[in-house]
Write an enzyme that holds these catalytic residues in place. Sequence first.
Site, PDB file in Angstrom:
ATOM      1  N   GLU A   1      -5.620   3.298   5.621  1.00 43.22           N
ATOM      2  CA  GLU A   1      -5.425   3.116   4.192  1.00 43.22           C
ATOM      3  C   GLU A   1      -6.051   4.281   3.436  1.00 43.22           C
ATOM      4  O   GLU A   1      -5.588   4.674   2.372  1.00 43.22           O
ATOM      5  CB  GLU A   1      -6.057   1.796   3.751  1.00 43.22           C
TER       6      GLU A   1
ATOM      7  N   SER B   1     -11.957  -0.292   2.252  1.00 43.30           N
ATOM      8  CA  SER B   1     -11.229  -0.576   3.497  1.00 43.30           C
ATOM      9  C   SER B   1     -10.624   0.699   4.062  1.00 43.30           C
ATOM     10  O   SER B   1      -9.984   1.466   3.337  1.00 43.30           O
ATOM     11  CB  SER B   1     -10.125  -1.604   3.249  1.00 43.30           C
TER      12      SER B   1
ATOM     13  N   ARG C   1       0.813  -1.216   0.000  1.00 48.16           N
ATOM     14  CA  ARG C   1       0.000   0.000   0.000  1.00 48.16           C
ATOM     15  C   ARG C   1       0.851   1.273   0.000  1.00 48.16           C
ATOM     16  O   ARG C   1       0.439   2.311   0.521  1.00 48.16           O
ATOM     17  CB  ARG C   1      -0.974   0.016   1.180  1.00 48.16           C
TER      18      ARG C   1
END
Length: 307
Positions: free
Chosen positions: A292, A222, A173
Site C-alpha cells: 500500500e 499500513s 486503494r
Amino acid sequence: MSTVCRADVGLRGRLRRREPMSRHTSWAIGGPADRFYEPADVDDLATYLRTMAADEPLTWVGLGSNLLVRDGGLEGTVIATARGLGRIERVGETGIRAEVGAPCPKVARFATRHGLGGCEFLAGIPGTMGGALAMNAGAFGGETWSVVVAVETLDRRGCRHRRRPHEYRIGYRTVTGPPGEWFVACELELVADPQGEAADRVRELLRRREETQPLRARSCGSVFRNPPGDYAARLIEACGLKGARVGGAEVSAKHANFIINTGGATAADVEALMSRVVDEVARRHGVELVPEVLVVGRAGAPSERGR
C-alpha cells in the site's frame, strides 16, 4: 468538467535544493530531493508548474505518510502541499471543501464541529486529503471517494480543472483519472448531524487506533493492502513475523501490518523487510501481498541521505 487558467503573477512559495526527505516523511527516512517546493497557495502552485520543463519528474508529498523515499533521494521536484494547501471550508448546508494538504483527521474534526457526519473514518487515515484522493484511502470501513462529489486539479500549464467522480476509475486503494493532472482540492457531500453523534464516533475511532496501532512509533501506517477476504496483518502475524527486523526496521509487535523505524533505519532496511514479509506470506499462505506504501526514488547508500 470546467477549466480555468490564470496569468503568471510571480512565485511566492519556498524553493529548496537537495532537501533531505527524511525531514518530510513519517518514517523519518529518505535521501535528498533535487528540488523541494512549498507553494503559498493553489495559484502560486499553478505559477510554479508553468516554470517547469515538460519532462520534469514530479513527486507530491503531504505529511509524508504512506511514502518510502529511497536512500538515494528523488530526481526532479517535490511539491510539498502541507504548509500552503491546507484550507478547509463549508460549502452549502452539508458540504466541505478541503485542499489536498489538509490532514484527514483535521477534516473529520472540522465536519463534526460544524454538525456534519459521514466522514468520521477520515480520523483513522494518517495522511492528507491529497494522498487519500490519490489512493482512495480508507479506514474503519469507509473510503474517501464514497463522500467525494467533485475534485479540483492542476495540469502542467497551471490550468485548474473541476471534475466529477464519474471521470475516474475508482477501486480498492486505486484511482485512475485524466493523465497529467494532480489533485489540489475536493468537495465532500456529508449529512446533517444535529445530535453530535459523529463527534462521538470520531472519538471512538481514535481510541481504537490508539489501542491497536503503534501511533507513537515512526511508521507509514499500513504497509500492505488487505487481500480479498482477509487481512494483511493476520497473515503476517500467522507467519510469526511480529518483531522481525532488518537493520533498524521492525515489524511492529502491536500491529503486524506496520513497519517501524526503531532508530537509524534506512529505506533499504525497510524494503528488505517488506520483501521478506511478502516472500514468507506467499510461501506459507499462497497469498501475494501488494504494498500500500508508495516506494519512490533512487537507490543509494545511507550516507547519501543528506541528513
